[in-house]
Design an enzyme around this catalytic site. Sequence first.
Site, PDB file in Angstrom:
ATOM      1  N   ASP A  21      -2.594  -3.719   2.886  1.00  0.00           N
ATOM      2  CA  ASP A  21      -2.606  -2.579   1.969  1.00  0.00           C
ATOM      3  C   ASP A  21      -1.925  -1.364   2.602  1.00  0.00           C
ATOM      4  OD1 ASP A  21      -3.174  -1.188  -0.302  1.00  0.00           O
ATOM      5  OD2 ASP A  21      -5.337  -1.108  -0.006  1.00  0.00           O
TER       6      ASP A  21
ATOM      7  N   ASN B 230      -2.141  -7.351  -9.877  1.00  0.00           N
ATOM      8  CA  ASN B 230      -0.906  -6.610  -9.549  1.00  0.00           C
ATOM      9  C   ASN B 230       0.142  -6.645 -10.665  1.00  0.00           C
ATOM     10  OD1 ASN B 230      -0.982  -7.330  -5.972  1.00  0.00           O
ATOM     11  ND2 ASN B 230      -1.697  -5.540  -7.086  1.00  0.00           N
TER      12      ASN B 230
HETATM   13  C1  FPP Z   1      -0.588  -3.321  -1.246  1.00  0.00           C
HETATM   14  O1  FPP Z   1      -0.016  -2.090  -0.898  1.00  0.00           O
HETATM   15  C2  FPP Z   1       0.389  -4.352  -1.048  1.00  0.00           C
HETATM   16  C3  FPP Z   1       0.834  -5.210  -1.997  1.00  0.00           C
HETATM   17  C4  FPP Z   1       0.335  -5.184  -3.389  1.00  0.00           C
HETATM   18  C5  FPP Z   1       1.876  -6.189  -1.711  1.00  0.00           C
HETATM   19  C6  FPP Z   1       1.766  -6.858  -0.387  1.00  0.00           C
HETATM   20  C7  FPP Z   1       3.101  -7.380  -0.062  1.00  0.00           C
HETATM   21  C8  FPP Z   1       3.687  -7.347   1.154  1.00  0.00           C
HETATM   22  C9  FPP Z   1       3.027  -6.900   2.383  1.00  0.00           C
HETATM   23  C10 FPP Z   1       5.081  -7.748   1.353  1.00  0.00           C
HETATM   24  C11 FPP Z   1       5.479  -8.985   0.737  1.00  0.00           C
HETATM   25  C12 FPP Z   1       4.735 -10.179   1.192  1.00  0.00           C
HETATM   26  C13 FPP Z   1       5.338 -11.341   1.391  1.00  0.00           C
HETATM   27  C14 FPP Z   1       4.544 -12.575   1.658  1.00  0.00           C
HETATM   28  C15 FPP Z   1       6.800 -11.433   1.371  1.00  0.00           C
HETATM   29  P1  FPP Z   1       0.161  -0.984  -2.020  1.00  0.00           P
HETATM   30  O2  FPP Z   1       1.521  -1.143  -2.607  1.00  0.00           O
HETATM   31  O3  FPP Z   1      -0.955  -1.068  -2.996  1.00  0.00           O
HETATM   32  O4  FPP Z   1       0.092   0.323  -1.173  1.00  0.00           O
HETATM   33  P2  FPP Z   1      -0.564   1.709  -1.621  1.00  0.00           P
HETATM   34  O5  FPP Z   1      -2.034   1.441  -1.825  1.00  0.00           O
HETATM   35  O6  FPP Z   1      -0.296   2.587  -0.435  1.00  0.00           O
HETATM   36  O7  FPP Z   1       0.149   2.151  -2.839  1.00  0.00           O
END
Ligand code: FPP
Length: 246
Positions: free
Chosen positions: A26, A74
């Site tokens: 996250d 998501n």
């Molecule tokens: C949450 O951070 C993260 C995600 C919803 C996506 C996770 C994906 C990756 C780490 C990269 C891709 C993975 C692979 C396997 C290629 P957020 O976007 O909710 O962050 P925030 O809470 O700061 O907005």
Amino acid sequence: MFFKKSQKSAIIDYNNLPTHIGVIMDGNGRWAKKRGLPRSAGHQAGADALKKIVTECNNMGVKYITVYAFSTENWKRPKDEVDFLMNLLLSYLRDSEKTLAKENVRIRAIGGREELTEEIREQIKKTEEFTKNNTGIVMNIALNYGAREELVMATKKIAEDVKAGKITTSDITSDMISENLYTGGQPDPDLIIRTSNELRLSNFMMWQASYSEFYFTKTLWPDFSIKDLHNAILEYQNRNRRYGGV
Ligand code: FPP
């Protein structure tokens, strides 16, 4: 070496590694915002961090890692972000033939497949097939994954077996439920790491997390380093796991 109860070891005990680590990656968006970059840059940096962490877990001898890449919730994000994440996953899986697969990592995807595009479904099959004989760490990429959806799926499978007369309701056990999850045949996660100072499970491995140790850190996922991983493992090794006993 002996430690008093109050002292904590700063040396990783390789005989007491978590067999299975779950990671809620996250903070990509906040990482990007802090730098005045688009959220997509945060996801890209998150994918780079992930590669390093999987490599290190594999080198250390951790047997399973499950990473939360895209949840069933998501899809609610703006279309351009969803599209970016799907393309990132696609290229991550494609590139893995030259990267993680060469490091003996076995890659699997867990989660519902029907909602994914044909292109991603085909790539998942290809990557799973390409890495199926690898004997290093098993990497479960949770993609269109939600623990509630997973439990519904397992319940339906078991109900079908009851309906077909293969089992009766009194045959249903907790092991049977575990076996019917996407992670069937794998041990439950010993350690679940969540970055970015959020203290919740967010529909991740709810059944499997019954006795997991949790490690929460303020570090945003793209900044999560090998040192941070070692700190999480050290903290895990200083916990007293009792599984409800004394
Ligand atoms: C949450 O951070 C993260 C995600 C919803 C996506 C996770 C994906 C990756 C780490 C990269 C891709 C993975 C692979 C396997 C290629 P957020 O976007 O909710 O962050 P925030 O809470 O700061 O907005």
